[in-house]
Design a protein around this motif. Structure first.
Motif, PDB file in Angstrom:
ATOM      1  N   LEU A  78       0.841  -1.204   0.000  1.00 17.70           N
ATOM      2  CA  LEU A  78       0.000   0.000   0.000  1.00 17.70           C
ATOM      3  C   LEU A  78       0.874   1.251   0.000  1.00 17.70           C
ATOM      4  O   LEU A  78       0.615   2.199  -0.749  1.00 17.70           O
ATOM      5  CB  LEU A  78      -0.922  -0.007   1.215  1.00 17.70           C
ATOM      6  N   TRP A  79       1.901   1.270   0.853  1.00 15.15           N
ATOM      7  CA  TRP A  79       2.798   2.424   0.895  1.00 15.15           C
ATOM      8  C   TRP A  79       3.517   2.601  -0.439  1.00 15.15           C
ATOM      9  O   TRP A  79       3.674   3.727  -0.924  1.00 15.15           O
ATOM     10  CB  TRP A  79       3.812   2.268   2.022  1.00 15.15           C
ATOM     11  N   LEU A  80       3.936   1.502  -1.046  1.00 12.13           N
ATOM     12  CA  LEU A  80       4.584   1.567  -2.351  1.00 12.13           C
ATOM     13  C   LEU A  80       3.654   2.200  -3.381  1.00 12.13           C
ATOM     14  O   LEU A  80       4.051   3.106  -4.134  1.00 12.13           O
ATOM     15  CB  LEU A  80       4.975   0.156  -2.798  1.00 12.13           C
ATOM     16  N   THR A  81       2.406   1.757  -3.421  1.00  9.07           N
ATOM     17  CA  THR A  81       1.449   2.258  -4.403  1.00  9.07           C
ATOM     18  C   THR A  81       1.122   3.727  -4.175  1.00  9.07           C
ATOM     19  O   THR A  81       1.117   4.531  -5.118  1.00  9.07           O
ATOM     20  CB  THR A  81       0.149   1.429  -4.347  1.00  9.07           C
ATOM     21  N   VAL A  82       0.867   4.077  -2.922  1.00  9.22           N
ATOM     22  CA  VAL A  82       0.507   5.466  -2.600  1.00  9.22           C
ATOM     23  C   VAL A  82       1.668   6.410  -2.871  1.00  9.22           C
ATOM     24  O   VAL A  82       1.509   7.464  -3.495  1.00  9.22           O
ATOM     25  CB  VAL A  82       0.050   5.571  -1.126  1.00  9.22           C
ATOM     26  N   SER A  83       2.857   6.050  -2.400  1.00  6.09           N
ATOM     27  CA  SER A  83       4.013   6.935  -2.581  1.00  6.09           C
ATOM     28  C   SER A  83       4.395   7.057  -4.053  1.00  6.09           C
ATOM     29  O   SER A  83       4.803   8.131  -4.507  1.00  6.09           O
ATOM     30  CB  SER A  83       5.206   6.424  -1.764  1.00  6.09           C
ATOM     31  N   ASN A  84       4.255   5.971  -4.822  1.00 10.02           N
ATOM     32  CA  ASN A  84       4.523   6.049  -6.261  1.00 10.02           C
ATOM     33  C   ASN A  84       3.579   7.018  -6.945  1.00 10.02           C
ATOM     34  O   ASN A  84       3.984   7.851  -7.766  1.00 10.02           O
ATOM     35  CB  ASN A  84       4.402   4.670  -6.900  1.00 10.02           C
ATOM     36  N   LEU A  85       2.290   6.912  -6.613  1.00  8.73           N
ATOM     37  CA  LEU A  85       1.298   7.790  -7.234  1.00  8.73           C
ATOM     38  C   LEU A  85       1.530   9.248  -6.852  1.00  8.73           C
ATOM     39  O   LEU A  85       1.452  10.148  -7.701  1.00  8.73           O
ATOM     40  CB  LEU A  85      -0.107   7.349  -6.831  1.00  8.73           C
ATOM     41  N   LEU A  86       1.818   9.492  -5.584  1.00 11.18           N
ATOM     42  CA  LEU A  86       2.082  10.868  -5.135  1.00 11.18           C
ATOM     43  C   LEU A  86       3.320  11.434  -5.827  1.00 11.18           C
ATOM     44  O   LEU A  86       3.331  12.613  -6.220  1.00 11.18           O
ATOM     45  CB  LEU A  86       2.265  10.900  -3.613  1.00 11.18           C
ATOM     46  N   ALA A  87       4.352  10.612  -5.974  1.00 11.43           N
ATOM     47  CA  ALA A  87       5.572  11.076  -6.637  1.00 11.43           C
ATOM     48  C   ALA A  87       5.305  11.436  -8.095  1.00 11.43           C
ATOM     49  O   ALA A  87       5.796  12.454  -8.598  1.00 11.43           O
ATOM     50  CB  ALA A  87       6.654  10.004  -6.548  1.00 11.43           C
ATOM     51  N   ILE A  88       4.508  10.615  -8.770  1.00 12.47           N
ATOM     52  CA  ILE A  88       4.175  10.885 -10.175  1.00 12.47           C
ATOM     53  C   ILE A  88       3.367  12.166 -10.303  1.00 12.47           C
ATOM     54  O   ILE A  88       3.623  13.010 -11.174  1.00 12.47           O
ATOM     55  CB  ILE A  88       3.413   9.691 -10.779  1.00 12.47           C
ATOM     56  N   LEU A  89       2.387  12.356  -9.406  1.00  9.20           N
ATOM     57  CA  LEU A  89       1.553  13.561  -9.451  1.00  9.20           C
ATOM     58  C   LEU A  89       2.369  14.807  -9.137  1.00  9.20           C
ATOM     59  O   LEU A  89       2.220  15.846  -9.803  1.00  9.20           O
ATOM     60  CB  LEU A  89       0.390  13.426  -8.469  1.00  9.20           C
ATOM     61  N   CYS A  90       3.224  14.733  -8.132  1.00 11.51           N
ATOM     62  CA  CYS A  90       3.997  15.910  -7.700  1.00 11.51           C
ATOM     63  C   CYS A  90       5.073  16.305  -8.704  1.00 11.51           C
ATOM     64  O   CYS A  90       5.529  17.449  -8.697  1.00 11.51           O
ATOM     65  CB  CYS A  90       4.617  15.650  -6.330  1.00 11.51           C
ATOM     66  N   THR A  91       5.506  15.370  -9.531  1.00 18.70           N
ATOM     67  CA  THR A  91       6.547  15.676 -10.521  1.00 18.70           C
ATOM     68  C   THR A  91       5.970  15.788 -11.928  1.00 18.70           C
ATOM     69  O   THR A  91       6.721  15.800 -12.902  1.00 18.70           O
ATOM     70  CB  THR A  91       7.632  14.589 -10.505  1.00 18.70           C
ATOM     71  N   PHE A  92       4.633  15.841 -12.019  1.00 17.17           N
ATOM     72  CA  PHE A  92       3.953  15.934 -13.317  1.00 17.17           C
ATOM     73  C   PHE A  92       4.357  14.793 -14.260  1.00 17.17           C
ATOM     74  O   PHE A  92       4.566  14.987 -15.450  1.00 17.17           O
ATOM     75  CB  PHE A  92       4.227  17.294 -13.969  1.00 17.17           C
ATOM     76  N   GLY A  93       4.518  13.616 -13.694  1.00 16.14           N
ATOM     77  CA  GLY A  93       4.802  12.424 -14.480  1.00 16.14           C
ATOM     78  C   GLY A  93       6.264  12.057 -14.613  1.00 16.14           C
ATOM     79  O   GLY A  93       6.579  10.947 -15.054  1.00 16.14           O
ATOM     80  N   LEU A  94       7.166  12.946 -14.230  1.00 14.33           N
ATOM     81  CA  LEU A  94       8.596  12.671 -14.425  1.00 14.33           C
ATOM     82  C   LEU A  94       9.112  11.553 -13.516  1.00 14.33           C
ATOM     83  O   LEU A  94      10.169  10.969 -13.801  1.00 14.33           O
ATOM     84  CB  LEU A  94       9.415  13.941 -14.191  1.00 14.33           C
ATOM     85  N   ALA A  95       8.398  11.266 -12.443  1.00 17.89           N
ATOM     86  CA  ALA A  95       8.836  10.203 -11.525  1.00 17.89           C
ATOM     87  C   ALA A  95       8.337   8.835 -11.965  1.00 17.89           C
ATOM     88  O   ALA A  95       8.577   7.841 -11.275  1.00 17.89           O
ATOM     89  CB  ALA A  95       8.359  10.502 -10.106  1.00 17.89           C
ATOM     90  N   TYR A  96       7.666   8.761 -13.110  1.00 19.31           N
ATOM     91  CA  TYR A  96       7.124   7.475 -13.561  1.00 19.31           C
ATOM     92  C   TYR A  96       8.209   6.395 -13.687  1.00 19.31           C
ATOM     93  O   TYR A  96       8.000   5.266 -13.225  1.00 19.31           O
ATOM     94  CB  TYR A  96       6.385   7.643 -14.892  1.00 19.31           C
ATOM     95  N   PRO A  97       9.358   6.670 -14.312  1.00 17.75           N
ATOM     96  CA  PRO A  97      10.396   5.625 -14.399  1.00 17.75           C
ATOM     97  C   PRO A  97      10.831   5.122 -13.029  1.00 17.75           C
ATOM     98  O   PRO A  97      11.015   3.910 -12.830  1.00 17.75           O
ATOM     99  CB  PRO A  97      11.546   6.327 -15.141  1.00 17.75           C
ATOM    100  N   TRP A  98      11.009   6.039 -12.078  1.00 14.94           N
ATOM    101  CA  TRP A  98      11.390   5.650 -10.724  1.00 14.94           C
ATOM    102  C   TRP A  98      10.317   4.776 -10.092  1.00 14.94           C
ATOM    103  O   TRP A  98      10.603   3.746  -9.463  1.00 14.94           O
ATOM    104  CB  TRP A  98      11.618   6.901  -9.879  1.00 14.94           C
ATOM    105  N   ALA A  99       9.050   5.158 -10.272  1.00 14.24           N
ATOM    106  CA  ALA A  99       7.947   4.410  -9.686  1.00 14.24           C
ATOM    107  C   ALA A  99       7.841   3.016 -10.296  1.00 14.24           C
ATOM    108  O   ALA A  99       7.624   2.027  -9.575  1.00 14.24           O
ATOM    109  CB  ALA A  99       6.642   5.183  -9.883  1.00 14.24           C
ATOM    110  N   ARG A 100       8.011   2.918 -11.603  1.00  9.37           N
ATOM    111  CA  ARG A 100       7.877   1.613 -12.252  1.00  9.37           C
ATOM    112  C   ARG A 100       9.017   0.682 -11.863  1.00  9.37           C
ATOM    113  O   ARG A 100       8.789  -0.502 -11.592  1.00  9.37           O
ATOM    114  CB  ARG A 100       7.824   1.777 -13.768  1.00  9.37           C
ATOM    115  N   VAL A 101      10.234   1.195 -11.820  1.00  9.68           N
ATOM    116  CA  VAL A 101      11.381   0.379 -11.412  1.00  9.68           C
ATOM    117  C   VAL A 101      11.211  -0.063  -9.965  1.00  9.68           C
ATOM    118  O   VAL A 101      11.476  -1.226  -9.616  1.00  9.68           O
ATOM    119  CB  VAL A 101      12.688   1.173 -11.598  1.00  9.68           C
ATOM    120  N   ARG A 102      10.746   0.840  -9.128  1.00  8.15           N
ATOM    121  CA  ARG A 102      10.548   0.532  -7.712  1.00  8.15           C
ATOM    122  C   ARG A 102       9.506  -0.568  -7.519  1.00  8.15           C
ATOM    123  O   ARG A 102       9.696  -1.492  -6.720  1.00  8.15           O
ATOM    124  CB  ARG A 102      10.122   1.819  -7.003  1.00  8.15           C
ATOM    125  N   LYS A 103       8.395  -0.491  -8.251  1.00  7.13           N
ATOM    126  CA  LYS A 103       7.354  -1.505  -8.128  1.00  7.13           C
ATOM    127  C   LYS A 103       7.829  -2.849  -8.660  1.00  7.13           C
ATOM    128  O   LYS A 103       7.570  -3.897  -8.047  1.00  7.13           O
ATOM    129  CB  LYS A 103       6.099  -1.063  -8.875  1.00  7.13           C
TER     130      LYS A 103
END
Length: 353
Positions: A283-308
């Motif tokens: 749950l923390w992984l999913t929530v923090s990934n989504l927040l990171a993507i929203l706060c960076t206007f999508g630029l954190a997507y690669p980080w979120a996908r690799v992390r998941k």
């Protein structure tokens, strides 16, 4: 005197799935893919998909042996063009002749199971491990029953049948996968699916009741006149609560079903599987990934996908039998990419846990 020789008993061995991808590396691939896809009006997206899959497959290893993605960009592009043409035909027909468009939509609904079969077959045959490819053997008739007929029938049971339907869908998808000529054997239990739904309902009820009680306590301790500002706060709070419930429900279901499904799946004389996902870390992984993507206007997507991907790999292990070393590739025919691309275009997304 007779000499006796004892046979050598080959032992099974434990293997952990490993993922070595880096966010910085994938960011470079991802940003180039986006720019070139925009400059080529989407044509490069086929190459982008192949590059992305090759990166993630190549960095996923079992016993230091990587997976491989074998599809060629032109295969993806041809399938994508056919799918786009089909979608455009439906869109134009719906605008010009709504009744004809409705009939075509009905036809596409019956086409959906066929697209699922083609998508799974292409995805599996384009995946290899130790130079041995996967395959998919599901039939259209079974796909029609599991993905179309049974979900519709569950409506008439007020969705009480839906957990059993979801169990059948998972069994259909996984039990029709083969590797080296051996099919996965899946013995999942409908009781676990019903248990997951009941737990989600209990948790959701608890969260809502807690929020309501907390709201009354705050209103009692800090009386206020209900104005426009508080109305906005209330609306925001409801949206936040809905989002939290949605994420929590998804985490509970994903963890319970994935762990259960892996524990009930074996590749005969080859491998058994285990998953140890936990609800709160996921749950923390999913929530923090989504927040990171929203706060960076999508630029954190690669980080979120690799992390998941790294989390799912770390949660997955296998017990390998000696027979895995004797498997050979049995897939002789290539399949078209149309099913996979059309399925994705019409939002028919198949996710193997």
């Amino acid at each position: 005197m007779e000499s006796s020789t004892s046979p050598i008993i080959e032992q099974s061995r434990h293997a952990q799935v490993e993922f070595s991808g880096k966010a910085g590396e994938f960011f470079g691939i991802w940003i180039v893919n986006i720019l070139l896809s925009i400059l080529t009006l989407g044509i490069y997206s086929a190459w982008a998909k192949v590059r992305t899959n090759q990166y993630f497959y190549g960095h996923t290893r079992i016993e230091d042996q990587p997976f491989r993605y074998l599809a060629k960009p032109l295969q993806i592009l041809k399938g994508r063009l056919i799918a786009v043409a089909l979608f455009a035909s439906y869109f134009i027909l719906s605008a010009v002749a709504p009744i004809a468009g409705l009939l075509m939509a009905l036809g596409l609904m019956f086409l959906m199971p066929f697209l699922i079969v083609l998508s799974m077959r292409f995805s599996m045959r384009m995946t290899s491990y130790r130079n041995v490819r996967f395959d998919f053997h599901g039939s259209y008739a079974d796909a029609f029953i599991n993905f179309l007929l049974l979900p519709i029938l569950s409506i008439f049971t007020l969705y009480l049948l839906m957990p059993w339907v979801l169990k059948r869908i998972d069994q259909y998808l996984h039990s029709n996968i083969s590797y080296g000529g051996k099919r996965l054997q899946v013995n999942n239990d409908a009781g676990t699916y019903y248990a997951a739904v009941l737990i989600i309902m209990a948790v959701v009820t608890g969260v809502i009741m807690t929020a309501v009680i907390l709201g009354f306590v705050i209103a009692f301790l800090f009386p206020f006149s209900f104005g426009a500002e508080w109305a906005m706060v209330l609306v925001f709070g409801i949206i936040l609560l809905y989002w939290l419930i949605l994420m929590l429900s998804g985490a509970i279901y994903k963890c319970m079903i994935r762990n259960h499904l892996f524990s009930r799946t074996v590749l005969p004389d080859t491998a058994s599987f285990a998953s140890k996902m936990q609800v709160m870390p996921y749950l923390w992984l999913t929530v923090s990934n989504l927040l990171a993507i929203l706060c960076t206007f999508g630029l954190a997507y690669p980080w979120a996908r690799v992390r998941k991907t790294a989390y799912l790999a770390n949660a997955t292990s296998l017990t390998l039998q000696p027979g895995i070393d004797q498997l050979v590739d049995t897939v002789q025919q290539q399949t078209a990419a149309f099913g996979e691309e059309a399925a994705g275009l019409f939002d028919v997304d198949i996710s193997l846990a």
